[in-house]
Design an enzyme around this catalytic site. Structure first.
Site, mmCIF file in Angstrom:
data_model
loop_
_atom_site.group_PDB
_atom_site.id
_atom_site.type_symbol
_atom_site.label_atom_id
_atom_site.label_comp_id
_atom_site.label_asym_id
_atom_site.label_seq_id
_atom_site.Cartn_x
_atom_site.Cartn_y
_atom_site.Cartn_z
ATOM 1 N N LYS A 1 0.823 -1.220 0.063
ATOM 2 C CA LYS A 1 0.102 0.033 0.065
ATOM 3 C C LYS A 1 0.907 1.131 -0.029
ATOM 4 O O LYS A 1 1.770 1.247 0.739
ATOM 5 C CB LYS A 1 -0.737 0.122 1.294
ATOM 6 C CG LYS A 1 -1.830 1.205 1.436
ATOM 7 C CD LYS A 1 -3.132 0.933 0.532
ATOM 8 C CE LYS A 1 -3.968 2.077 0.069
ATOM 9 N NZ LYS A 1 -3.505 3.054 -1.115
ATOM 10 N N GLN B 1 7.296 3.893 4.001
ATOM 11 C CA GLN B 1 5.750 3.363 3.900
ATOM 12 C C GLN B 1 5.703 2.322 4.766
ATOM 13 O O GLN B 1 4.691 2.135 5.341
ATOM 14 C CB GLN B 1 5.335 3.287 2.492
ATOM 15 C CG GLN B 1 3.971 3.371 2.413
ATOM 16 C CD GLN B 1 3.191 4.793 2.323
ATOM 17 O OE1 GLN B 1 3.876 5.755 1.561
ATOM 18 N NE2 GLN B 1 2.340 5.026 2.741
ATOM 19 N N LYS C 1 5.543 3.646 8.319
ATOM 20 C CA LYS C 1 4.294 4.391 8.587
ATOM 21 C C LYS C 1 3.114 3.283 8.765
ATOM 22 O O LYS C 1 2.178 3.719 9.512
ATOM 23 C CB LYS C 1 4.118 5.373 7.257
ATOM 24 C CG LYS C 1 3.078 6.208 7.181
ATOM 25 C CD LYS C 1 2.949 6.821 5.977
ATOM 26 C CE LYS C 1 3.987 7.647 5.370
ATOM 27 N NZ LYS C 1 3.798 8.550 4.194
ATOM 28 N N LYS D 1 5.452 1.664 -3.098
ATOM 29 C CA LYS D 1 5.376 3.119 -3.653
ATOM 30 C C LYS D 1 5.629 2.842 -5.193
ATOM 31 O O LYS D 1 6.507 1.889 -5.744
ATOM 32 C CB LYS D 1 6.435 3.757 -2.991
ATOM 33 C CG LYS D 1 6.147 5.421 -3.237
ATOM 34 C CD LYS D 1 5.127 5.650 -1.831
ATOM 35 C CE LYS D 1 4.638 7.146 -2.006
ATOM 36 N NZ LYS D 1 3.867 7.706 -0.696
ATOM 37 N N GLY E 1 -2.699 8.017 -4.456
ATOM 38 C CA GLY E 1 -1.948 9.499 -4.951
ATOM 39 C C GLY E 1 -0.694 9.703 -4.027
ATOM 40 O O GLY E 1 -0.420 9.361 -2.972
ATOM 41 N N ASP E 2 0.122 10.688 -4.503
ATOM 42 C CA ASP E 2 1.239 11.270 -3.839
ATOM 43 C C ASP E 2 1.467 12.595 -4.744
ATOM 44 O O ASP E 2 0.460 13.032 -5.527
ATOM 45 C CB ASP E 2 2.299 10.485 -3.816
ATOM 46 C CG ASP E 2 3.502 10.849 -2.803
ATOM 47 O OD1 ASP E 2 3.314 10.439 -1.646
ATOM 48 O OD2 ASP E 2 4.262 11.564 -3.157
ATOM 49 N N THR F 1 -4.435 13.571 5.117
ATOM 50 C CA THR F 1 -2.991 13.759 5.272
ATOM 51 C C THR F 1 -2.593 15.111 6.131
ATOM 52 O O THR F 1 -1.998 15.157 7.345
ATOM 53 C CB THR F 1 -2.096 13.653 4.290
ATOM 54 O OG1 THR F 1 -2.488 12.722 3.314
ATOM 55 C CG2 THR F 1 -0.609 13.378 4.553
ATOM 56 N N ASN G 1 -2.273 19.346 -1.695
ATOM 57 C CA ASN G 1 -3.208 18.650 -0.954
ATOM 58 C C ASN G 1 -3.046 18.694 0.660
ATOM 59 O O ASN G 1 -3.903 19.144 1.319
ATOM 60 C CB ASN G 1 -3.673 17.559 -1.454
ATOM 61 C CG ASN G 1 -4.521 16.596 -0.371
ATOM 62 O OD1 ASN G 1 -4.005 15.978 0.161
ATOM 63 N ND2 ASN G 1 -5.843 16.911 -0.595
HETATM 64 N N1 GLU Z 1 1.197 9.025 -0.534
HETATM 65 C C1 GLU Z 1 0.620 9.085 0.745
HETATM 66 C C2 GLU Z 1 1.739 8.791 1.691
HETATM 67 O O1 GLU Z 1 2.712 9.016 1.644
HETATM 68 C C3 GLU Z 1 -0.511 8.104 0.698
HETATM 69 C C4 GLU Z 1 -0.606 6.722 0.240
HETATM 70 C C5 GLU Z 1 -1.647 5.922 0.371
HETATM 71 O O2 GLU Z 1 -2.832 6.441 0.595
HETATM 72 O O3 GLU Z 1 -1.750 4.891 -0.078
HETATM 73 O O4 GLU Z 1 1.626 8.078 2.551
#
Ligand code: GLU
Length: 445
Positions: free
Chosen positions: A90, A111, A114, A126, A165-166, A210, A241
């Site tokens: 994810k 990630q 996190k 990612k 997204g990112d 976020t 965002n």
């Molecule tokens: N890109 C975001 C992050 O850095 C969200 C990733 C997601 O929602 O999967 O955590």
């Protein structure tokens, strides 16, 4: 750094040459993990760290598309499926010209921890591309997204890998990506992507999550010192965002956000940023901060320069990696800074983190502070799995609980390891132990 971990670090760095950001992310985590290995020698025996640093799968692919003039364009696409110990991979997709393997791997590595900290069943991954959406028409973005998904679709799925997204990937891009996935697979598989539009499987609060989460986490840090956002003077970097929603949330808690930035400059708005106007300029018109300054009137717009020249009591870096260096950190500390909450991924350099920690101020690293986005993505997956959609209030309540929980996990882990208030250590150890335990249980894979 612990001598046993130094040797592993050296091997990781040598095996991944030229990936500076990945090296930075790995070294920062390794610096926290010595004490864990004293307590858990079984992690060393099972080579958990060596395995954790080697992605389970890395996909690099060609993305051909035609621009509006009919010219052929070629970009490079990436998806790094880093670790699936806790759930399907994810993590977001980043479309930005700076994207290369080292950026995708640093983001994917962060990630893992996190996502573990959120307490949700999600692994780490990612992806992205060196495609630059800036100045491209909607039709060009659509053709790019369709071509990108024409390769990516075979690697992802609700139970395999769930992108979102990112930077450079928002609701518009997720829409085009989802449409192409649906067309190729002939499946309305809502849970394959998150950040979807609300009428076709998206979750309320995901767009805000976020930025909101970063402020909630920072508020929890402030509470440990008997303080809150009320009356704080806040500087936010970025105006995308994450930044916009951090500004909105901080101001709703009584702070004044006096500055924000984009890649061309920054605005100083002593009365507090007008979030409605900022949304209009950035999200509706896809304009620049300069346009905000002109329309708002009576505010200073500084071309170039650094938003970190503006004094604040709370800093929320919400732009991109390594945007805040040691000098900027020292200047902020001299200007009376109390707390930093990272809305972006790795925005503070290692020097900057050292300055903040030496000054004894509250520092919330991105992998904890900005986890609200991915956590709400996991809530979107839950809603998709049960074919349900929750109210804004209920979803925001869940997000708040999760952020308070992450703060608690980081703070109590730091206490447990004898370094109270060290959120870097708390986040790294808290995330690592969860993943390491699961890897140990699942055997040598
Ligand atoms: N890109 C975001 C992050 O850095 C969200 C990733 C997601 O929602 O999967 O955590």
């Amino acid at each position: 750094m612990d001598a046993r971990l130094e040797a592993i670090r050296d091997t990781v760095l040598a095996r991944n040459p030229g990936e500076a950001e990945f090296h930075q992310a790995v070294v920062e985590v390794f610096e926290s993990l010595g004490p864990v290995h004293d307590r858990h020698p079984e992690f060393l025996e099972a080579a958990i760290l060596e395995r954790l640093c080697e992605p389970e799968r890395q996909i690099i692919f060609r993305v051909p598309w035609t621009d509006d003039a009919g010219r052929v364009q070629i970009n490079r696409g990436f998806r790094v499926e880093f670790n699936s110990a806790l759930g399907p991979y994810k993590g977001g997709l980043r479309f930005h010209p700076s994207v290369y393997l080292g950026i995708v791997k640093f983001l994917g590595f962060e990630q893992i921890f996190k996502n573990a900290l959120t307490g949700m069943p999600i692994g780490g991954g990612k992806g992205g591309s060196d495609f630059d959406p800036r100045g491209r028409s909607d039709a060009e973005v659509m053709r790019f997204c369709q071509s990108f998904m024409t390769e990516l679709y075979r690697h992802i799925g609700e139970y395999t890998d769930v992108p979102a997204g990112d930077i450079g990937v928002g609701g518009r891009e997720i829409g085009y990506l989802f449409g192409q996935y649906k067309r190729i697979t002939n499946r309305y598989e809502s849970g394959v992507l998150t950040g979807k539009g609300i009428s076709w499987g998206g979750s309320l609060v995901r767009p805000e999550a976020t930025g909101f989460g970063t402020v909630i986490f920072t508020q929890e840090m402030l509470k440990t010192r008997g303080s809150s956002f009320d009356g704080q003077r806040v500087v936010v970097s970025g105006s995308g965002n994450v930044a916009i929603n951090a500004i909105a949330k901080a101001q709703s808690l009584g702070a004044t956000v006096v500055a924000c930035s984009d890649s061309s400059g920054y605005v100083v708005d002593e009365a507090g940023i007008d979030v409605g106007l900022l949304r209009e300029v950035k999200e509706v018109e896809r304009g620049r901060l300069k346009d905000y300054a002109e329309r708002r009137g009576g505010v200073a717009y500084v071309e170039g320069g650094s938003v970190w020249d503006v004094d604040a009591t709370v800093a929320l870096p919400c732009a991109t990696q390594n945007e805040l260096d040691g000098d900027a950190a020292a200047r902020l500390v001299r200007g009376g800074l109390l707390a930093v909450g990272e809305g972006a991924n790795m925005p503070s350099t290692r020097d900057a983190v050292a300055v903040f920690q030496d000054a004894g101020l509250l520092f919330g690293p991105g992998k904890a502070a900005n986890a609200g986005g991915v956590a709400t993505s996991a809530l979107e997956m839950q809603q998709n799995a049960s074919r349900d959609s929750w109210s804004f209030e209920h979803t925001e309540e869940r997000l708040t609980e999760i952020m308070v929980g992450i703060h608690h996990r980081c703070a109590s882990t730091a206490d447990e390891y004898g370094q109270p208030g060290n959120y870097v250590l708390g986040a790294n150890i808290g995330g690592f132990v969860k993943v390491a335990d699961a890897m140990l249980a699942q055997g040598l894979i």
